[in-house]
Design a protein around this motif. Structure first.
Motif, mmCIF file in Angstrom:
data_model
loop_
_atom_site.group_PDB
_atom_site.id
_atom_site.type_symbol
_atom_site.label_atom_id
_atom_site.label_comp_id
_atom_site.label_asym_id
_atom_site.label_seq_id
_atom_site.Cartn_x
_atom_site.Cartn_y
_atom_site.Cartn_z
ATOM 1 N N ARG A 15 64.729 -39.760 -43.676
ATOM 2 C CA ARG A 15 64.566 -41.204 -43.476
ATOM 3 C C ARG A 15 65.272 -41.656 -42.200
ATOM 4 O O ARG A 15 64.731 -42.443 -41.422
ATOM 5 C CB ARG A 15 65.136 -41.953 -44.684
ATOM 6 C CG ARG A 15 65.087 -43.471 -44.565
ATOM 7 C CD ARG A 15 63.663 -43.968 -44.399
ATOM 8 N NE ARG A 15 63.614 -45.408 -44.293
ATOM 9 C CZ ARG A 15 62.579 -46.093 -43.853
ATOM 10 N NH1 ARG A 15 61.477 -45.456 -43.467
ATOM 11 N NH2 ARG A 15 62.608 -47.403 -43.792
ATOM 12 N N ILE A 16 66.482 -41.126 -41.997
ATOM 13 C CA ILE A 16 67.215 -41.469 -40.768
ATOM 14 C C ILE A 16 66.447 -40.982 -39.546
ATOM 15 O O ILE A 16 66.340 -41.683 -38.531
ATOM 16 C CB ILE A 16 68.626 -40.867 -40.818
ATOM 17 C CG1 ILE A 16 69.456 -41.566 -41.900
ATOM 18 C CG2 ILE A 16 69.320 -40.981 -39.464
ATOM 19 C CD1 ILE A 16 70.786 -40.907 -42.170
ATOM 20 N N ARG A 17 65.915 -39.759 -39.645
ATOM 21 C CA ARG A 17 65.127 -39.234 -38.523
ATOM 22 C C ARG A 17 63.892 -40.089 -38.278
ATOM 23 O O ARG A 17 63.533 -40.378 -37.125
ATOM 24 C CB ARG A 17 64.716 -37.793 -38.814
ATOM 25 C CG ARG A 17 63.895 -37.140 -37.707
ATOM 26 C CD ARG A 17 63.468 -35.729 -38.068
ATOM 27 N NE ARG A 17 62.664 -35.157 -37.020
ATOM 28 C CZ ARG A 17 61.355 -35.372 -36.868
ATOM 29 N NH1 ARG A 17 60.730 -36.159 -37.728
ATOM 30 N NH2 ARG A 17 60.690 -34.819 -35.873
ATOM 31 N N TYR A 59 60.379 -43.177 -35.184
ATOM 32 C CA TYR A 59 59.094 -43.787 -35.496
ATOM 33 C C TYR A 59 59.235 -45.288 -35.667
ATOM 34 O O TYR A 59 60.285 -45.790 -36.083
ATOM 35 C CB TYR A 59 58.491 -43.169 -36.766
ATOM 36 C CG TYR A 59 58.042 -41.744 -36.582
ATOM 37 C CD1 TYR A 59 56.743 -41.440 -36.196
ATOM 38 C CD2 TYR A 59 58.933 -40.697 -36.758
ATOM 39 C CE1 TYR A 59 56.339 -40.131 -36.017
ATOM 40 C CE2 TYR A 59 58.544 -39.378 -36.580
ATOM 41 C CZ TYR A 59 57.239 -39.110 -36.208
ATOM 42 O OH TYR A 59 56.842 -37.804 -36.012
ATOM 43 N N ASP A 60 58.176 -45.987 -35.345
ATOM 44 C CA ASP A 60 58.125 -47.431 -35.528
ATOM 45 C C ASP A 60 57.865 -47.737 -36.999
ATOM 46 O O ASP A 60 56.877 -47.254 -37.564
ATOM 47 C CB ASP A 60 57.017 -48.028 -34.649
ATOM 48 C CG ASP A 60 56.840 -49.504 -34.887
ATOM 49 O OD1 ASP A 60 57.838 -50.234 -34.811
ATOM 50 O OD2 ASP A 60 55.708 -49.923 -35.177
ATOM 51 N N ASP A 61 58.730 -48.509 -37.603
ATOM 52 C CA ASP A 61 58.673 -48.709 -39.047
ATOM 53 C C ASP A 61 57.447 -49.516 -39.461
ATOM 54 O O ASP A 61 56.966 -49.371 -40.581
ATOM 55 C CB ASP A 61 59.948 -49.427 -39.513
ATOM 56 C CG ASP A 61 60.197 -49.235 -41.001
ATOM 57 O OD1 ASP A 61 59.955 -48.129 -41.491
ATOM 58 O OD2 ASP A 61 60.608 -50.202 -41.654
ATOM 59 N N MET A 62 56.920 -50.370 -38.576
ATOM 60 C CA MET A 62 55.816 -51.236 -38.958
ATOM 61 C C MET A 62 54.461 -50.529 -38.832
ATOM 62 O O MET A 62 53.658 -50.518 -39.767
ATOM 63 C CB MET A 62 55.800 -52.510 -38.112
ATOM 64 C CG MET A 62 54.742 -53.519 -38.555
ATOM 65 S SD MET A 62 54.682 -54.947 -37.483
ATOM 66 C CE MET A 62 53.958 -54.266 -36.012
ATOM 67 N N MET A 97 60.751 -41.157 -29.281
ATOM 68 C CA MET A 97 59.941 -40.001 -29.665
ATOM 69 C C MET A 97 58.873 -39.718 -28.606
ATOM 70 O O MET A 97 58.615 -38.559 -28.242
ATOM 71 C CB MET A 97 59.285 -40.265 -31.018
ATOM 72 C CG MET A 97 58.427 -39.120 -31.530
ATOM 73 S SD MET A 97 59.418 -37.681 -31.980
ATOM 74 C CE MET A 97 58.184 -36.695 -32.815
ATOM 75 N N PHE A 98 58.233 -40.782 -28.115
ATOM 76 C CA PHE A 98 57.172 -40.609 -27.127
ATOM 77 C C PHE A 98 57.718 -39.977 -25.850
ATOM 78 O O PHE A 98 57.109 -39.065 -25.285
ATOM 79 C CB PHE A 98 56.529 -41.959 -26.822
ATOM 80 C CG PHE A 98 55.352 -41.875 -25.891
ATOM 81 C CD1 PHE A 98 54.090 -41.542 -26.372
ATOM 82 C CD2 PHE A 98 55.500 -42.106 -24.540
ATOM 83 C CE1 PHE A 98 53.003 -41.452 -25.515
ATOM 84 C CE2 PHE A 98 54.424 -42.029 -23.674
ATOM 85 C CZ PHE A 98 53.166 -41.700 -24.174
ATOM 86 N N GLY A 123 49.899 -41.438 -29.337
ATOM 87 C CA GLY A 123 50.015 -42.871 -29.131
ATOM 88 C C GLY A 123 51.333 -43.351 -29.696
ATOM 89 O O GLY A 123 51.837 -42.813 -30.683
ATOM 90 N N ALA A 124 51.930 -44.353 -29.076
ATOM 91 C CA ALA A 124 53.232 -44.857 -29.519
ATOM 92 C C ALA A 124 53.299 -46.358 -29.308
ATOM 93 O O ALA A 124 52.641 -46.905 -28.417
ATOM 94 C CB ALA A 124 54.359 -44.166 -28.752
#
Length: 632
Positions: free
Chosen positions: A206-208, A213-216, A224-225, A284-285
C-alpha cells in the motif's frame, strides 16, 4: 542485603539465598527480554532480516534470564530445584509469549504449540500434536525449511521466510526462526518461533502504491513515470521514443463551474480513454492536476507519433456521460522525442514547452517540439526579467495615433500605444513584450500606468487650450477581470482631473464571452461616463448577440480585413457587412490599419465613419501630437 527464601519438593525443604549480584543479573536478563520486545515492535515495518534478529534478541533475553536464575538456584539449593524452576520459566515463556511458538522433535513433529500459534494457524493444540510440521508448509517451501532444520540439528540457529497454509486454506507469509533444543551434547529438537508478516507486506504494498501511483485514476504518478521513462531510455539504443504531454482545456473553469467532484470524475474517464490503447512498454501517467503524460516506445517516426496524438484527440470527440448529461471536452497536446536527448527530464520539458505553445495558439491541437525553440525560450525568460525591471525604472512611454473623421478629415480621437525604450536593446517592438507582460501578469501594472499617463496627458492638452478629443486605452483581459476595475478607473479620473467623456476603453470580443460579468462591468463603467469600443472586431469568438445587449458605442474593424480589401473580395465583403450591421445597430465604425488611398476610398464608399492608420498619421510622441492638435 541478600534476599532469602524457601523452596520445597516432596516435602523436603531447602533454604536458598539470592545475593545482590544474583538480583542484578536477573534484572539484566529481564531487561534484555524487554529490550528484545521493544526492538521487535519497532521493526514491524522493517525489512525481514530485522524481524528475525529482533525475535532472536527477545527470546535470547528470556532464555538468558532463565539460565541466570538456574545457575544461582543450582549454586544455593541443589540442581533438582534449579531444573524445576527453569522448566517452569521456559513453560511460561512458551505458553504466554505473544509470538507463535512450537516445540518440534528431532523428526520435525509437533511436541507442543502455544496459544499464539493456534490462533495464527487456525488449529487447536490437540489437532497438531504428533503431526509433521512440514505438512503445513506450502509445497514450494518444504525443501528449503527441511534444509534449515538439518542445520538446526547440528546446533545452528536458522531463520527463513516461508509460507504456511492456514486451516481454512489461505496462505500466511511467516518469518520463521528455528532454535536448537539440546540435552547434553545432543540436539533433541527445535524451538520454532514465527511472526505473521502478511499484514506488513500488504501495508508495504500500500505504501509503495501510494508512492508510485495516483490514488484517483490508478495511473502511475510522476515519480513512477520518470523512473520507468529513464529506464526505457537507457536501453532504447536506436529505438524511437515518443512523448506526449497533455492537459484538459479550460479544466479550471470546469472545476469552478461544476465543483471538484465533477472534475475528478471527468479526469477518471479521460484517463481511461487516454490509456485505452497502450500496450507493451508504453505507459500513461497522471503528472499533476489535469496534466497527463504518455510514452510510446514501439514507434518508427515522428509521423507515427503525430498520428497517435491525433487519435487521442479523436477519443475526446465522443461526449462524456456526467450526472446523466453529455459533456464535451477538448485537450491540448505537446510532443517531443528522444532524437536529441536521452534524459527523461529534458524530453518532458520540451513536450511541456510544446504544450504551452498549443495553448497560446488556441488549444485543442497538437504540436511537436522544435529545437529552434531552445534559444528563444531563454530569450523570452531574459526579456521577461528585463520587462519587470523596465517597469520599475520607468523605461516605458506612450505614443498616440490620431483617429480621423473620414468625411471632414478632422481629428476625433487619439489611441494611446505603449512603447519600451530598453537601455541596451533600444526600442523593443510591442509584439515582443506585450505577450510576455500578459503571460506573466505584469500587464496589469503596465496597463494601469498606461491608463493614468494617457489621462494625465490628455488633461494637460486640454488645460493648454488645445482640441479636446477622447483618448482610447486598450484594456487587457486581466485588467477587465479585476473586481475593482471601476474603482481604479474612477480614482485615476479623479486624480488626473480628466472628464470621463474624454476617456474611451477598448476591449476585445473575447472579453465578452462571460456575458453576465461583461454586462455588469461595462454598465458600471458607462455609469462613470466613459465610452466603450470593441477592438479587433471580427477576430473573436463571441456571438454577435452581445452587440445589442452590451453598452458599446463603437466598433473597430481589425486591420487584417482592411489590409486586403482591394485584393480579396471576401475581406471586402466582410468590411462592407460590418459597416452596414453597425450602422443598423446605431454604432460608430472606425477602420484601423488604413495605409493606402484605395483603402480609404473603399471605406468612404461604404460610409465608414472614422479611420486610423499610417495613411494619415503613424503613432507619434506627445510633442508631435501637440502640433496636430494646434492645427485642428
Amino acid at each position: 542485603m541478600p534476599v532469602t527464601g524457601i523452596a520445597s519438593r516432596d516435602g523436603r525443604r531447602a533454604v536458598y539465598r539470592l545475593s545482590p549480584r544474583t538480583v542484578w543479573m536477573a534484572v539484566i536478563g529481564i531487561g534484555a527480554a524487554v529490550a528484545g520486545w521493544i526492538i521487535f515492535a519497532d521493526r514491524l515495518l522493517s525489512p525481514l532480516y530485522a524481524t528475525g534478529a529482533s525475535i532472536a534478541v527477545c527470546i535470547g533475553g528470556f532464555i538468558g534470564m532463565a539460565l541466570l536464575l538456574k545457575q544461582q538456584y543450582a549454586h544455593r539449593s541443589g540442581q533438582i530445584y534449579a531444573s524445576d524452576l527453569s522448566a517452569q520459566i521456559a513453560q511460561s515463556i512458551i505458553t504466554y509469549s505473544p509470538f507463535p511458538m512450537a516445540v518440534l522433535d528431532h523428526e520435525g513433529r509437533f511436541v507442543t504449540i502455544n496459544d499464539a500459534s493456534s490462533q495464527l494457524m487456525g488449529y487447536r493444540r490437540g489437532e497438531l500434536m504428533g503431526e509433521d510440521f512440514f505438512t503445513l508448509l506450502d509445497n514450494g517451501n518444504r525443501q528449503s525449511v527441511l534444509e534449515k532444520l538439518e542445520l538446526v540439528k547440528q546446533g545452528a540457529m536458522q531463520q527463513t521466510l516461508t509460507t504456511i497454509i492456514h486451516k481454512t486454506g489461505f496462505p500466511l507469509e511467516i518469518q520463521l526462526v528455528l532454535l536448537p533444543l539440546s540435552e547434553g551434547n545432543n540436539v533433541t529438537g527445535a524451538l520454532a518461533i514465527g511472526q505473521d508478516i502478511s499484514d506488513r507486506k500488504r501495508n508495504n504494498e500500500r505504501i509503495r502504491y501510494m508512492a508510485y501511483y495516483d490514488d484517483m485514476t490508478g495511473l502511475p504518478n510522476r515519480r513512477m513515470f520518470m523512473m520507468h521513462f529513464n529506464e526505457v531510455l537507457e536501453r532504447a539504443g536506436d529505438r524511437f521514443i515518443g512523448m506526449l504531454y497533455l492537459d484538459i482545456d479550460q479544466f479550471k473553469l470546469i472545476n469552478d463551474s461544476f465543483g471538484r467532484e465533477f472534475g475528478d470524475m471527468l479526469l477518471l474517464q479521460v484517463a481511461e480513454r487516454f490509456t485505452r490503447g497502450l500496450s507493451g512498454e508504453d505507459m500513461g501517467a497522471r503528472m499533476e492536476g489535469d496534466e497527463f503524460a504518455i510514452m510510446f516506445v514501439s514507434l518508427h517516426s515522428e509521423k507515427e507519433l503525430v498520428e497517435k496524438a491525433r487519435a487521442l484527440l479523436t477519443t475526446l470527440e465522443e461526449p462524456f456521460e456526467m450526472q446523466g448529461f453529455p459533456f464535451h471536452v477538448t485537450a491540448s497536446i505537446g510532443m517531443a522525442t528522444n532524437c536529441k536527448d536521452c534524459d527523461a527530464g529534458s524530453i518532458i520539458k520540451k513536450a511541456d514547452m510544446a504544450l504551452g505553445r498549443v495553448k497560446e495558439q488556441g488549444r485543442n491541437d497538437i504540436l511537436l517540439y522544435s529545437e529552434d525553440w531552445n534559444n528563444s525560450s531563454l530569450e523570452r525568460l531574459t526579456l521577461q526579467h528585463e520587462l519587470k525591471q523596465g517597469i520599475q525604472r520607468n523605461e516605458f512611454f506612450l505614443h498616440y495615433q490620431p483617429q480621423y473623421h473620414l468625411s471632414t478629415g478632422k481629428v476625433v480621437g487619439l489611441e494611446a500605444l505603449v512603447r519600451w525604450q530598453h537601455p541596451d536593446r533600444g526600442l523593443v517592438p510591442p509584439g515582443q513584450f506585450i505577450p510576455l507582460a500578459e503571460e506573466s501578469g505584469m500587464i496589469v501594472q503596465l496597463g494601469e500606468w498606461v491608463l493614468e499617463e494617457a489621462c494625465r496627458q490628455n488633461k494637460r492638452w486640454q488645460d493648454d487650450g488645445l482640441l479636446a478629443v477622447p483618448v482610447s486605452v486598450n484594456l487587457s483581459i486581466r485588467q477587465f477581470m479585476q473586481q475593482n476595475l471601476k474603482d481604479k478607473i474612477a480614482t485615476i479620473l479623479r486624480e488626473t482631473g480628466l472628464s470621463p467623456q474624454y476617456l474611451e476603453l477598448e476591449i476585445t470580443e473575447t472579453m465578452t464571452m462571460d456575458v453576465q460579468y461583461a454586462t455588469q462591468c461595462l454598465l458600471e463603467l458607462t455609469r462613470l461616463g466613459v465610452s466603450i469600443s470593441i477592438d479587433d472586431f471580427g477576430t473573436g469568438y463571441s456571438s454577435l448577440n452581445y452587440l445589442k445587449n452590451l453598452p458599446i458605442g463603437r466598433l473597430k474593424i481589425d486591420r487584417s480585413f482592411v489590409r486586403d480589401i482591394q485584393q480579396d473580395p471576401g475581406d471586402a465583403a466582410i468590411v462592407a457587412a460590418i459597416i452596414a450591421m453597425a450602422h443598423n445597430l446605431n454604432l460608430q465604425v472606425i477602420a484601423e490599419g488604413v495605409e493606402t488611398e484605395e483603402q480609404m476610398n473603399f471605406l468612404k464608399q461604404h460610409a465608414c465613419d472614422e479611420i486610423q492608420g499610417y495613411f494619415w498619421s503613424p503613432p507619434l510622441p506627445s510633442e508631435q501630437i501637440t502640433q496636430i492638435l494646434v492645427r485642428n
